[in-house]
Enzyme design. Structure first.
Site, PDB file in Angstrom:
ATOM      1  N   HIS A 193       0.796  -1.226   0.000  1.00 19.19           N
ATOM      2  CA  HIS A 193       0.000   0.000   0.000  1.00 19.19           C
ATOM      3  C   HIS A 193       0.828   1.275   0.000  1.00 19.19           C
ATOM      4  O   HIS A 193       0.307   2.365   0.235  1.00 19.19           O
ATOM      5  CB  HIS A 193      -1.021  -0.035   1.135  1.00 19.19           C
ATOM      6  CG  HIS A 193      -2.213  -0.851   0.743  1.00 19.19           C
ATOM      7  ND1 HIS A 193      -2.208  -2.222   0.795  1.00 19.19           N
ATOM      8  CD2 HIS A 193      -3.410  -0.502   0.209  1.00 19.19           C
ATOM      9  CE1 HIS A 193      -3.360  -2.681   0.344  1.00 19.19           C
ATOM     10  NE2 HIS A 193      -4.100  -1.659  -0.019  1.00 19.19           N
ATOM     11  N   TYR A 371      -3.113  -8.679  -6.748  1.00 16.11           N
ATOM     12  CA  TYR A 371      -2.599  -8.670  -5.377  1.00 16.11           C
ATOM     13  C   TYR A 371      -3.713  -8.614  -4.331  1.00 16.11           C
ATOM     14  O   TYR A 371      -3.437  -8.451  -3.145  1.00 16.11           O
ATOM     15  CB  TYR A 371      -1.650  -7.490  -5.174  1.00 16.11           C
ATOM     16  CG  TYR A 371      -0.303  -7.876  -4.611  1.00 16.11           C
ATOM     17  CD1 TYR A 371      -0.162  -8.341  -3.306  1.00 16.11           C
ATOM     18  CD2 TYR A 371       0.846  -7.778  -5.381  1.00 16.11           C
ATOM     19  CE1 TYR A 371       1.072  -8.687  -2.790  1.00 16.11           C
ATOM     20  CE2 TYR A 371       2.092  -8.123  -4.875  1.00 16.11           C
ATOM     21  CZ  TYR A 371       2.192  -8.575  -3.575  1.00 16.11           C
ATOM     22  OH  TYR A 371       3.420  -8.923  -3.066  1.00 16.11           O
TER      23      TYR A 371
END
EC number: 1.14.99.1
Length: 604
Positions: A193, A371
């Site tokens: 992230h 992902y």
């Protein structure tokens, strides 16, 4: 008059005809160029193939095809013959040669500079220069194609809720046979992230992570303003607070940094870190705290080595060191675990200095989509002797302080994560996130699973049964999609049959590895002008990078140096698992989700 009418009808029909490139006629990475309304030409330049559809191999290509093993054969060799690999791992020139092959064969599958984005399915300056877009491995399906996947399949894709319920949602937790633990699961979520940052205002085709790689913006902030609010401006350090004698992130009130917390969270529990969504779960805040401690620790080391340096240089050099540590941990611990290889992966940028390699990267939207490993998540989280469900776990930083990092690390090291491939293992608590992944993929007009398999040098599947490795889910998928060549990418990645005793199927690995290794090794610190001791403050800083591991990161920053890794300490715990999700027939209505994640968490 009649002749003119017929001519007009013919012109209208021609104008409304499907784009001739909708059928993806050009093979082996040849590029389709429409010629008029009903013809096309394949550009086979530098593909190694020729002919109308780029299907005839050149002489050298024929030889390569004869000698090259399939991806599954390579995987088998690398995951067997442990004794042979132990010898190879101890012979430096052999290990280096194989590592060079691993890096180059994977990273060369990624176009650099980037080629397409969601709105430009052809080469354009906009697709290259506009960093606010994710790039694309394959161009989007053209708007004028007769079906969502080009020419194959039904006129409309199945309802996303139906796809979820039939093949994706968990009936019963399926543990990962590879022994992946929750230390891995939260590391994956925390690490990715920094570059998976979809722009919530503009849509899933856009990103706010303009660095497109490992920049540690999830630690330091995406903007200079956010970074400055998080910095102490003394000795290069980040702001922190001490609770029960241990270092934790500062509060939102102290930093005035925007974080996403529900209104009921008390001020003292609103920790402020680089990524605004990391207050979502304590597992993310655990890693945020560990990296905060590591940054400030490295600053102390550099301060001792360079008392003459000012705050700015200490901060900037510490950031470069942490970037290096991150890449080394990801390659040698994280990717090593995922691969299941007996060959020992190595982070050594010098291996590529004599290779053709570009030190730049652009994050692809397909990489972001693949992902979404939500099956990793268990139904409950066990910290020491206490069990928390999703509702108790979300936005609850107080758990982190109450238990402390030592208990968190010890507990997550011992708790097994779920298997990602094989179907029916997405927790009901995050079904909204999985549904968003399907709908975002459709909005961005992804091509089919088989087109992506061909793009990454895999043979296309010929049936749904070949995809899933069983009959029941395969029949359900055939009813939903009608044609294996119309199977969507994201659901396919989660229902694909896993490799033997593995967490993933073939497509996830063969697609994901090139994106991952190109992004890691394409980082500026891996380039010849950066990769030297002076970049990292001298030999001491360079040594920190070159000796980094997940265990050393924990030892240096968590009281008691708890033993950790990305897999269970006892591999036998992962042996007795369900190999195929179709064996579970419990009804979804018998299960009740604890909470649905909302807002920005659709990307988590």
């Amino acid at each position: 008059m009649l002749a003119r009418a017929l001519l007009l009808c013919a012109a209208l029909a021609l104008g409304q005809a499907a784009n001739p490139c909708c059928s993806n006629p050009c093979q082996n990475r040849g590029e389709c160029l429409s010629v008029g309304f009903d013809r096309y030409k394949c550009d086979c330049t530098r593909t190694g193939y020729y002919g109308e559809n780029c299907t005839t191999p050149e002489f050298l290509t024929r030889i390569k095809l004869l000698l090259k093993p399939t991806p599954n054969t390579v995987h088998y060799i690398l995951t067997h013959f442990k004794g042979v690999w132990n010898i190879v791992n101890n012979i430096p020139f052999l290990r280096n040669a194989i590592m060079i092959y691993v890096l180059t064969s994977r990273s060369h599958l990624i176009d650099s500079p980037p080629t397409y984005n969601a709105h430009y399915g052809y080469k354009s300056w906009e697709a290259f220069s506009n960093l606010s877009y994710y790039t694309r491995a394959l161009p989007p399906v053209a708007d004028d194609c007769p079906t969502p996947m080009g020419v194959k399949g039904k006129k409309e894709l199945p309802d996303s809720n139906e796809v979820l319920e039939k093949v994706l949602l968990r009936r019963k937790f399926i543990p990962d046979p590879q022994g992946t633990n929750m230390m891995f699961a939260f590391f994956a979520q925390h690490f990715t992230h920094q570059f998976f940052k979809s722009d919530q205002k503009r849509g899933p085709a856009f990103t706010t992570g303009l660095a497109h790689g490992v920049d540690l913006s999830h630690i330091y902030g995406e903007t200079l303003d956010r970074q400055h609010k998080l910095r102490l401006f003394k000795d290069g350090k980040m702001k922190y607070q001490i609770i029960d004698g241990e270092m934790y992130p500062p509060t939102v009130k102290e930093t005035q940094v925007e974080m996403m917390y529900p209104p009921y969270i008390p001020e003292h529990a609103r920790f402020a870190v680089g990524q605004e969504v990391f207050g979502l779960v304590p597992g993310l805040m655990m890693y945020a705290t560990i990296w905060l401690r590591e940054h400030n620790r490295v600053c102390d080391v550099l301060k001792q080595e360079h008392p003459e340096w000012d705050d700015e240089r200490l901060f900037q050099t510490s950031r470069l060191i942490l970037i290096g540590e991150t890449i080394k941990i990801v390659i040698e611990d994280y990717v090593q675990h995922l691969s299941g290889y007996h060959f020992k992966l190595k982070f050594d940028p010098e291996l590529l200095f004599n290779q053709q390699f570009q030190y730049q990267n652009r994050i692809a939207s397909e990489f972001n989509t693949l992902y979404h490993w939500h099956p990793l998540l268990p139904d409950t989280f066990q910290i020491d002797d206490q069990v928390y469900n999703f509702q108790q776990f979300l936005y609850n930083n107080s758990i982190l302080v109450e238990h402390g990092l030592t208990q968190f690390v010890e507990s997550f090291t011992k708790q097994i994560a779920g298997r990602v491939a094989g179907g029916r293992n997405v927790p009901l608590a995050v079904q909204r996130v999985a549904k968003a992944s399907i709908e975002h993929s459709r909005k961005m007009k992804y091509q089919s699973l088989n087109e992506y398999r061909k793009r990454f040098l895999m043979k296309p599947y010929t049936s749904f049964e070949e995809l899933t490795g069983e009959k029941e889910m395969a029949a359900g998928l055939e009813a939903l999609y009608g044609d294996i060549d119309a199977m969507e990418l994201y659901p396919a990645l989660l229902v694909e049959k896993p490799r033997p005793d593995a967490i993933f199927g073939e497509t996830m690995v063969e697609m994901g590895a090139p994106f991952s290794l190109k992004g890691l090794m394409g980082n500026p610190i891996c380039s010849p002008h950066y990769w030297k001791p002076s970049t990292f403050g001298g030999e001491v800083g360079f040594q920190i990078v070159n000796t980094a591991s997940i265990q050393s990161l924990i030892c240096n920053n968590v009281k008691g140096c708890p033993v950790t890794a990305f897999n269970l300490p006892d591999p036998q715990l992962a042996k007795t698992v369900t190999i195929n999700a179709s064996a579970s027939h419990s009804r979804l209505e018998d299960l009740s989700p604890t909470v649905l994640l909302k807002g920005r968490s659709t990307e988590l």
